[in-house]
Structures are given as structure tokens and as C-alpha cells.
Design a protein around this motif. Structure first.
Motif, PDB file in Angstrom:
ATOM      1  N   ARG A  99       1.002  -1.180  -0.024  1.00 22.81           N
ATOM      2  CA  ARG A  99      -0.041  -0.054   0.042  1.00 22.81           C
ATOM      3  C   ARG A  99       0.802   1.262  -0.106  1.00 22.81           C
ATOM      4  N   LYS A 100       0.074   2.314  -0.197  1.00 22.84           N
ATOM      5  CA  LYS A 100       1.133   3.627  -0.315  1.00 22.84           C
ATOM      6  C   LYS A 100       1.612   4.042   1.234  1.00 22.84           C
ATOM      7  N   VAL A 101       2.692   4.510   1.276  1.00 19.54           N
ATOM      8  CA  VAL A 101       3.359   4.943   2.382  1.00 19.54           C
ATOM      9  C   VAL A 101       3.624   6.666   2.089  1.00 19.54           C
ATOM     10  N   ALA A 102       3.331   7.298   3.165  1.00 22.87           N
ATOM     11  CA  ALA A 102       3.378   8.841   3.206  1.00 22.87           C
ATOM     12  C   ALA A 102       4.735   9.067   3.895  1.00 22.87           C
ATOM     13  N   LEU A 103       5.217  10.240   3.460  1.00 17.42           N
ATOM     14  CA  LEU A 103       6.685  10.606   4.127  1.00 17.42           C
ATOM     15  C   LEU A 103       6.181  12.031   5.029  1.00 17.42           C
ATOM     16  N   VAL A 104       6.802  11.995   6.100  1.00 15.19           N
ATOM     17  CA  VAL A 104       6.689  13.201   7.175  1.00 15.19           C
ATOM     18  C   VAL A 104       8.093  13.541   7.368  1.00 15.19           C
ATOM     19  N   ASP A 105       8.471  14.743   6.997  1.00 11.69           N
ATOM     20  CA  ASP A 105       9.696  15.307   7.230  1.00 11.69           C
ATOM     21  C   ASP A 105       9.965  16.298   8.310  1.00 11.69           C
ATOM     22  N   THR A 125      11.053  11.200   8.612  1.00 12.45           N
ATOM     23  CA  THR A 125      12.624  11.596   8.648  1.00 12.45           C
ATOM     24  C   THR A 125      12.739  13.079   9.410  1.00 12.45           C
ATOM     25  N   VAL A 126      13.687  12.866  10.397  1.00 11.16           N
ATOM     26  CA  VAL A 126      14.001  14.149  11.030  1.00 11.16           C
ATOM     27  C   VAL A 126      15.695  14.631  10.521  1.00 11.16           C
ATOM     28  N   LEU A 162      16.988   9.269  10.444  1.00  7.40           N
ATOM     29  CA  LEU A 162      17.785  10.582  11.311  1.00  7.40           C
ATOM     30  C   LEU A 162      18.811  10.898  10.487  1.00  7.40           C
ATOM     31  N   THR A 163      18.505  12.024   9.783  1.00  4.41           N
ATOM     32  CA  THR A 163      19.696  12.604   8.613  1.00  4.41           C
ATOM     33  C   THR A 163      20.032  13.960   9.032  1.00  4.41           C
TER      34      THR A 163
END
Length: 196
Positions: A99-105, A125-126, A162-163
């Protein structure tokens, strides 16, 4: 939890490959990981195998490793490496979950975090390069970051990256390393709430 021994390909900030190592140093004196629900473990799996000079081979190797971790029912928390890693994490999750996956930055606007609440699965993503003005002693901005993480439903977090950390190479963990360590503890505590 895994390290990514790889610098940012799209910036001149060298040293991101050392982020996981420095956070490991900073966490050695942390003897209180907090209570964990039965069956919930946090494991440091070392560093992912990478081939930084061969992009196609590198992406293929990273994808295989991520799929393996996710396939075992774990939530991969990747520390360090290029900003593009979250795209590979998203692909691996979409493959596993079909299924689709969302990105939260993060730092994201409150509206972006709120918009992700209804989604089933996200990659969080932090990016610490956007938080470089923060210090551990500045409680108000850190409280804002904690609130942004805690606003996400714990069971919806399928992977974390964590980037943006290119730390000073010291043994005790300076300000930026301490910030990364603090954020990881917040993320892990939040995941534990759901028994992730």
C-alpha cells in the motif's frame, strides 16, 4: 536501529557517515532506556552494507537490507547518510505493506503532521540540519520537536530516518550529537507506546 556509513551526495557536508558512531558514543553512558512493553526490544544491528561509489549497486543493497528488516516485523531506524534514504525506505515499506506510504519530514508544519494522522503508514524523517540552531538546553524548541513526533500515531510509523547530522568527532558527544541522541530516545519512547 542501524547506521548508514555514507555522506550526503548532494551537499558539501562531509562527516554524515560518522553520525551513528558518534551517537553510539554518546549513548554509552545512558543506562536508563526507559520501560519497554513485554516483547519490545531495541537492537543496534550495526551499519548497513553500502557501496557509495556505485549508486545502483548501493541502492540495491540498501533495499535488500531494508526489506529484510521490515520483513521480520521490525521498524527500521536508520541513523546518518544521504537525504535520499527516505525514498528507499518508502519503497521498501510499500513493497512489504502493499500500500502507499506517506513521508513526514520534521520539522514539518503542524498542518503537515496533522494531515498524516489519517494515513496508515509513514516514513518519519528528522533532518537535523534544519534544527542546527537548537541546543539541548533550549527546552521550548525541543518541546516543539517532541510534540511533533508525539502527534503522529505510533502504530503508523513504519520506518524512521535521522539525517542531516555531520557531528564533531569526539568521544563524549557534543551538542549536535547530543541532540541526535535526544531525538532518537524520543522516537524510540514513542514507538514503544504502541508496542512497535
Amino acid at each position: 536501529m542501524v547506521g548508514l556509513f555514507e555522506d550526503h551526495a548532494d551537499t558539501t557536508d562531509f562527516g554524515a557517515r560518522f553520525a551513528a558512531r558518534q551517537i553510539r558514543y554518546a549513548s554509552q553512558s545512558d543506562t536508563d532506556p526507559g520501560p519497554a512493553p513485554p516483547g519490545v526490544r531495541v537492537l543496534d544491528l550495526g551499519d548497513l552494507n553500502v557501496f557509495p561509489l556505485e549508486r545502483e549497486r548501493n541502492n540495491s543493497a540498501l533495499m535488500r537490507q531494508l526489506k529484510s528488516i521490515i520483513g521480520k516485523g521490525a521498524v527500521p531506524v536508520v541513523v546518518g547518510g544521504a537525504f535520499s534514504m527516505h525514498s528507499l525506505m518508502r519503497q521498501a515499506l510499500e513493497h512489504a505493506a502493499a500500500r502507499k506510504v506517506a513521508l513526514v519530514d520534521l520539522p514539518a508544519a503542524a498542518t503537515e503532521v496533522g494531515a498524516a494522522d489519517h494515513r496508515d503508514l509513514i516514513v518519519l524523517t528528522v533532518n537535523l540540519s534544519r534544527w542546527d540552531h537548537l541546543a539541548i538546553g533550549q527546552e521550548k524548541p525541543l518541546a516543539h520537536l517532541r510534540q511533533a513526533i508525539e502527534a503522529l500515531p505510533p502504530k503508523s510509523i513504519g520506518a524512521v530516518h535521522l539525517t542531516g547530522l555531520a557531528p564533531d568527532l569526539d568521544l563524549c558527544g557534543r551538542q549536535e550529537t547530543s541532540l541526535g541522541h535526544h531525538i532518537l530516545k524520543t522516537v524510540v519512547a514513542h514507538l514503544r507506546k504502541a508496542g512497535a
